[in-house]
Motif scaffolding. Sequence first.
Motif, PDB file in Angstrom:
ATOM      1  N   VAL A  13       0.865  -1.200   0.000  1.00  0.00           N
ATOM      2  CA  VAL A  13       0.000   0.000   0.000  1.00  0.00           C
ATOM      3  C   VAL A  13       0.898   1.245   0.000  1.00  0.00           C
ATOM      4  O   VAL A  13       2.081   1.163   0.337  1.00  0.00           O
ATOM      5  N   SER A  54       2.580   4.577   1.326  1.00  0.00           N
ATOM      6  CA  SER A  54       2.977   4.912   2.698  1.00  0.00           C
ATOM      7  C   SER A  54       2.290   6.176   3.212  1.00  0.00           C
ATOM      8  O   SER A  54       1.979   6.269   4.379  1.00  0.00           O
ATOM      9  N   THR A  92      -0.882   2.365  11.660  1.00  0.00           N
ATOM     10  CA  THR A  92      -2.153   1.676  11.402  1.00  0.00           C
ATOM     11  C   THR A  92      -2.144   1.077   9.998  1.00  0.00           C
ATOM     12  O   THR A  92      -2.558  -0.058   9.783  1.00  0.00           O
ATOM     13  N   ARG A  93      -1.613   1.857   9.027  1.00  0.00           N
ATOM     14  CA  ARG A  93      -1.575   1.345   7.649  1.00  0.00           C
ATOM     15  C   ARG A  93      -0.611   0.170   7.520  1.00  0.00           C
ATOM     16  O   ARG A  93      -0.841  -0.764   6.769  1.00  0.00           O
ATOM     17  N   GLN A 116      -2.439  -2.803   8.913  1.00  0.00           N
ATOM     18  CA  GLN A 116      -3.504  -3.218   7.991  1.00  0.00           C
ATOM     19  C   GLN A 116      -2.926  -3.968   6.792  1.00  0.00           C
ATOM     20  O   GLN A 116      -3.483  -4.976   6.342  1.00  0.00           O
ATOM     21  N   CYS A 117      -1.797  -3.483   6.300  1.00  0.00           N
ATOM     22  CA  CYS A 117      -1.144  -4.136   5.157  1.00  0.00           C
ATOM     23  C   CYS A 117      -0.730  -5.557   5.541  1.00  0.00           C
ATOM     24  O   CYS A 117      -0.909  -6.508   4.767  1.00  0.00           O
TER      25      CYS A 117
END
Length: 324
Positions: free
Chosen positions: A30, A32, A43-44, A47-48
């Motif tokens: 995803v 950055s 959080t990202r 999630q990734c």
Amino acid sequence: MYQIGIDLGGTFIKAGVVDEQNKIVSKKMVESHVDADVEGLCTRMVQCAVDALTEAGVTMDEVGSIGVGVPGAVDAGRGVVVYCSNIGFRNTPLAGIISQKTGKPVYVQNDANVAAYGEVVAGAAKGYKDVIVVTLGTGVGGGIIIDGKIYSGFNSFGGELGHTVIVHDGEPCPCGRRGCLESYASATALIKQTRISMRNHTESRLWNICPDISKIDGKTAFDAMRAGSKAATEVVNQYINYLGCGLTNFINIFQPEILLIGGGISKEGETLLEPLRKILSVETYGSSMDAPKTKIGVCTLRNDAGTIGAANLHNLYESFITKG
Ligand SMILES: [Zn+2]
């Protein structure tokens, strides 16, 4: 048991699920959005990793640990990112934050070190304990592995092989010094050297290979050399001489069992390695003695080195952060 390896870059976050044979069973990527706050970025990242788990059909319960490679200075012992030039990490307890979100032990290291470690656990340096990896990309990155462990100095800032000087008072370097290896042996430097040669040799075959001077890349000079260009051959020879000087220094300091070259330029393979070996066989200390010599090769894991290396960081550090 599986491990998760996360490769945090300035543009993309890559997360992979790695099995016990060091095979990546699934990977996700995803953007950055490095301008976002630290919390949002973490959080990202999580999630990734969760998306990669879902794709692999693996649950978080089957995950032993999470490793993260970060483009900056990392205090791996404390899981803290000390400094990151293009991401807003300043003494950020990244391992703690991600551990809290996932309930897993989390390990953090500098991305170049992580990629070098990936080559040691599953790539071209597998089976070797003393290894140097030099990455020739936008800059010149380095990874030092001593006795199977990442070496980065007492303050985690070590291993910056690209910022060792090979020409005193030479070309300016983004780090503030002059004459660093990075300013002569990075892909960026090669592109600059190629551009200068094209301007000086308007008749050169380099122009047939790359009619638009703004589109020169790290392959242009090598391609033109293969097409018989004299000017390009000079550029490549000079480039390899600079690189050979830097690598000789590293071998003289560390005498690693193997020295690997990674990054875009390493795709040239033997075209690069053969003349390099010739230089090193003359220049390195002890080269005339009847003693074992450092092997020279190229990295083989490419973009997967960061993921596999990160997934294996749990081998190197005490689990200082556990569940909760
Ligand atoms: Zn520098």
